[in-house]
Write a protein that holds these residues in place. Structure first.
Motif, PDB file in Angstrom:
ATOM      1  N   LYS A  53      26.230  34.493  54.273  1.00  0.00           N
ATOM      2  CA  LYS A  53      25.395  33.889  55.326  1.00  0.00           C
ATOM      3  C   LYS A  53      25.907  32.492  55.675  1.00  0.00           C
ATOM      4  CE  LYS A  53      21.166  36.309  54.060  1.00  0.00           C
ATOM      5  NZ  LYS A  53      19.838  36.176  53.428  1.00  0.00           N
ATOM      6  N   ASN A 107      24.862  40.709  37.323  1.00  0.00           N
ATOM      7  CA  ASN A 107      25.388  41.369  38.508  1.00  0.00           C
ATOM      8  C   ASN A 107      24.446  41.188  39.691  1.00  0.00           C
ATOM      9  OD1 ASN A 107      27.159  42.932  40.030  1.00  0.00           O
ATOM     10  ND2 ASN A 107      26.089  44.817  39.541  1.00  0.00           N
ATOM     11  N   VAL A 108      23.139  41.300  39.447  1.00  0.00           N
ATOM     12  CA  VAL A 108      22.161  41.093  40.519  1.00  0.00           C
ATOM     13  C   VAL A 108      22.267  39.662  41.039  1.00  0.00           C
ATOM     14  CG1 VAL A 108      19.681  40.921  41.004  1.00  0.00           C
ATOM     15  CG2 VAL A 108      20.577  42.890  39.745  1.00  0.00           C
ATOM     16  N   PHE A 109      22.355  38.691  40.129  1.00  0.00           N
ATOM     17  CA  PHE A 109      22.485  37.288  40.528  1.00  0.00           C
ATOM     18  C   PHE A 109      23.757  37.065  41.328  1.00  0.00           C
ATOM     19  CE2 PHE A 109      24.043  32.972  39.524  1.00  0.00           C
ATOM     20  CZ  PHE A 109      23.044  32.248  40.158  1.00  0.00           C
ATOM     21  N   THR A 110      24.848  37.675  40.883  1.00  0.00           N
ATOM     22  CA  THR A 110      26.120  37.536  41.591  1.00  0.00           C
ATOM     23  C   THR A 110      26.020  38.132  42.991  1.00  0.00           C
ATOM     24  OG1 THR A 110      27.311  37.623  39.503  1.00  0.00           O
ATOM     25  CG2 THR A 110      28.589  38.059  41.476  1.00  0.00           C
ATOM     26  N   GLN A 111      25.360  39.291  43.121  1.00  0.00           N
ATOM     27  CA  GLN A 111      25.203  39.897  44.442  1.00  0.00           C
ATOM     28  C   GLN A 111      24.396  38.996  45.371  1.00  0.00           C
ATOM     29  OE1 GLN A 111      26.830  42.502  45.552  1.00  0.00           O
ATOM     30  NE2 GLN A 111      27.777  42.743  43.559  1.00  0.00           N
ATOM     31  N   GLU A 112      23.354  38.351  44.812  1.00  0.00           N
ATOM     32  CA  GLU A 112      22.569  37.405  45.620  1.00  0.00           C
ATOM     33  C   GLU A 112      23.431  36.229  46.061  1.00  0.00           C
ATOM     34  OE1 GLU A 112      19.287  36.294  43.175  1.00  0.00           O
ATOM     35  OE2 GLU A 112      18.281  38.233  43.406  1.00  0.00           O
ATOM     36  N   MET A 113      24.260  35.730  45.152  1.00  0.00           N
ATOM     37  CA  MET A 113      25.153  34.619  45.509  1.00  0.00           C
ATOM     38  C   MET A 113      26.135  35.038  46.591  1.00  0.00           C
ATOM     39  SD  MET A 113      25.966  32.759  41.867  1.00  0.00           S
ATOM     40  CE  MET A 113      27.465  32.118  42.506  1.00  0.00           C
ATOM     41  N   GLU A 161      25.656  37.339  48.897  1.00  0.00           N
ATOM     42  CA  GLU A 161      24.928  37.420  50.170  1.00  0.00           C
ATOM     43  C   GLU A 161      24.699  36.025  50.756  1.00  0.00           C
ATOM     44  OE1 GLU A 161      21.353  39.579  49.402  1.00  0.00           O
ATOM     45  OE2 GLU A 161      22.440  41.410  48.859  1.00  0.00           O
ATOM     46  N   ASP A 162      24.276  35.075  49.908  1.00  0.00           N
ATOM     47  CA  ASP A 162      24.057  33.707  50.393  1.00  0.00           C
ATOM     48  C   ASP A 162      25.346  33.085  50.909  1.00  0.00           C
ATOM     49  OD1 ASP A 162      21.421  33.966  49.709  1.00  0.00           O
ATOM     50  OD2 ASP A 162      21.589  32.828  47.831  1.00  0.00           O
ATOM     51  N   THR A 163      26.432  33.302  50.198  1.00  0.00           N
ATOM     52  CA  THR A 163      27.725  32.752  50.613  1.00  0.00           C
ATOM     53  C   THR A 163      28.180  33.362  51.922  1.00  0.00           C
ATOM     54  OG1 THR A 163      28.294  32.422  48.292  1.00  0.00           O
ATOM     55  CG2 THR A 163      30.103  32.342  49.866  1.00  0.00           C
ATOM     56  N   GLU A 222      21.660  42.016  34.964  1.00  0.00           N
ATOM     57  CA  GLU A 222      20.990  40.849  35.541  1.00  0.00           C
ATOM     58  C   GLU A 222      22.000  39.889  36.169  1.00  0.00           C
ATOM     59  OE1 GLU A 222      18.594  39.064  32.517  1.00  0.00           O
ATOM     60  OE2 GLU A 222      17.341  40.844  32.288  1.00  0.00           O
TER      61      GLU A 222
END
Length: 193
Positions: free
Chosen positions: A147, A135-141, A143-145, A133
Motif C-alpha cells: 500500500k 507468517n501472518v505478521f509478515t503477510q500483514e507487513m 500488504e502495508d508495504t 503467527e
C-alpha cells in the motif's frame, strides 16, 4: 511413528525394518527425496545466500536429502543371507561357526518401536504455531508495504510539485522541517557535520 525394527547379523544391516515395510519405506523415502529435489527451487537464489545461518541450513538440508536418497538406494533390497557353509570351510573352529549359525536361526529379538515423546511433540507443535503467527505478521507487513509503495508511486515528486504539495503528501516530513526551522537547526541534515 511406531516402526518395528529387527536385528540382522551382518554389521552393515545392523537394524533393518521388516521386509514389506522396508520396501514401502525405501520407496516412499525415494519418492519424497525425488519430489524435493525436482521442485522448481532455485538453490542459487540470493535469498538462500543472504543470511549465513539460512545458507548453512539450506546446505545441511541439501546434504541430508542427498544422503537419504543414497541410503534409500543402498538399502532398498533385503540383505543377502549369510553363507555359513563357506565360513565352516574357511574357519578352523567349526563349532564356533555352528554356534553362530544356530544363534542366527533361533534368535528372534522383539520388535523395537520408537514413541515420539509428548513434550517433544508439544514443543514442535508450538514451534509450528509460532511460525504461523510470524507468517501472518509478515503477510500483514507485506500488504502495508505494498500500500505504501502504491501511494509513493501515485505521488512521485516531479518538477511541477510545489512545497505545499509536499507538505500535504508527507505531513511527518513537513512537521520535522518546521521544527528544525523553529530550533534554528539549519545544517542538521548536511553531510559535513
Amino acid at each position: 511413528w511406531n516402526v518395528p525394527l529387527r536385528r540382522l547379523s551382518t554389521p552393515s544391516h545392523r537394524y533393518s525394518r521388516s521386509l514389506p515395510f522396508a520396501m514401502s519405506f525405501s520407496g516412499t523415502a525415494s519418492r519424497v527425496v525425488r519430489r524435493l529435489a525436482h521442485r522448481n527451487i532455485d538453490w542459487a537464489s540470493p535469498i538462500f545466500k543472504g543470511d549465513p545461518e539460512l545458507s548453512a541450513a539450506v546446505s545441511a538440508f541439501r546434504g541430508w536429502t542427498a544422503n537419504a536418497e543414497a541410503m534409500a538406494e543402498k538399502y532398498a533390497a533385503p540383505p543377502t543371507p549369510i553363507d555359513f557353509a563357506s565360513s565352516k570351510s574357511a574357519v578352523r573352529d567349526k563349532a564356533l561357526v555352528e554356534a553362530l549359525e544356530q544363534l542366527y536361526t533361533s534368535n528372534k529379538p522383539p520388535a523395537e518401536t520408537y514413541e515420539w515423546s509428548a513434550e517433544d511433540r508439544a514443543d514442535k507443535e508450538q514451534l509450528i504455531e509460532d511460525a504461523k503467527e510470524r507468517n501472518v505478521f509478515t503477510q500483514e507487513m507485506i500488504e502495508d508495504t505494498e500500500k505504501e509503495l502504491a501511494f509513493m508511486r501515485r505521488n512521485r515528486t516531479n518538477r511541477e510539485m510545489s512545497g505545499a504539495d509536499m507538505k500535504e503528501l508527507y505531513p511527518d516530513i513537513a512537521e520535522e522541517v518546521e521544527k528544525e526551522i523553529e530550533d534554528r537547526e539549519w545544517f542538521k541534515d548536511t553531510l559535513s557535520k
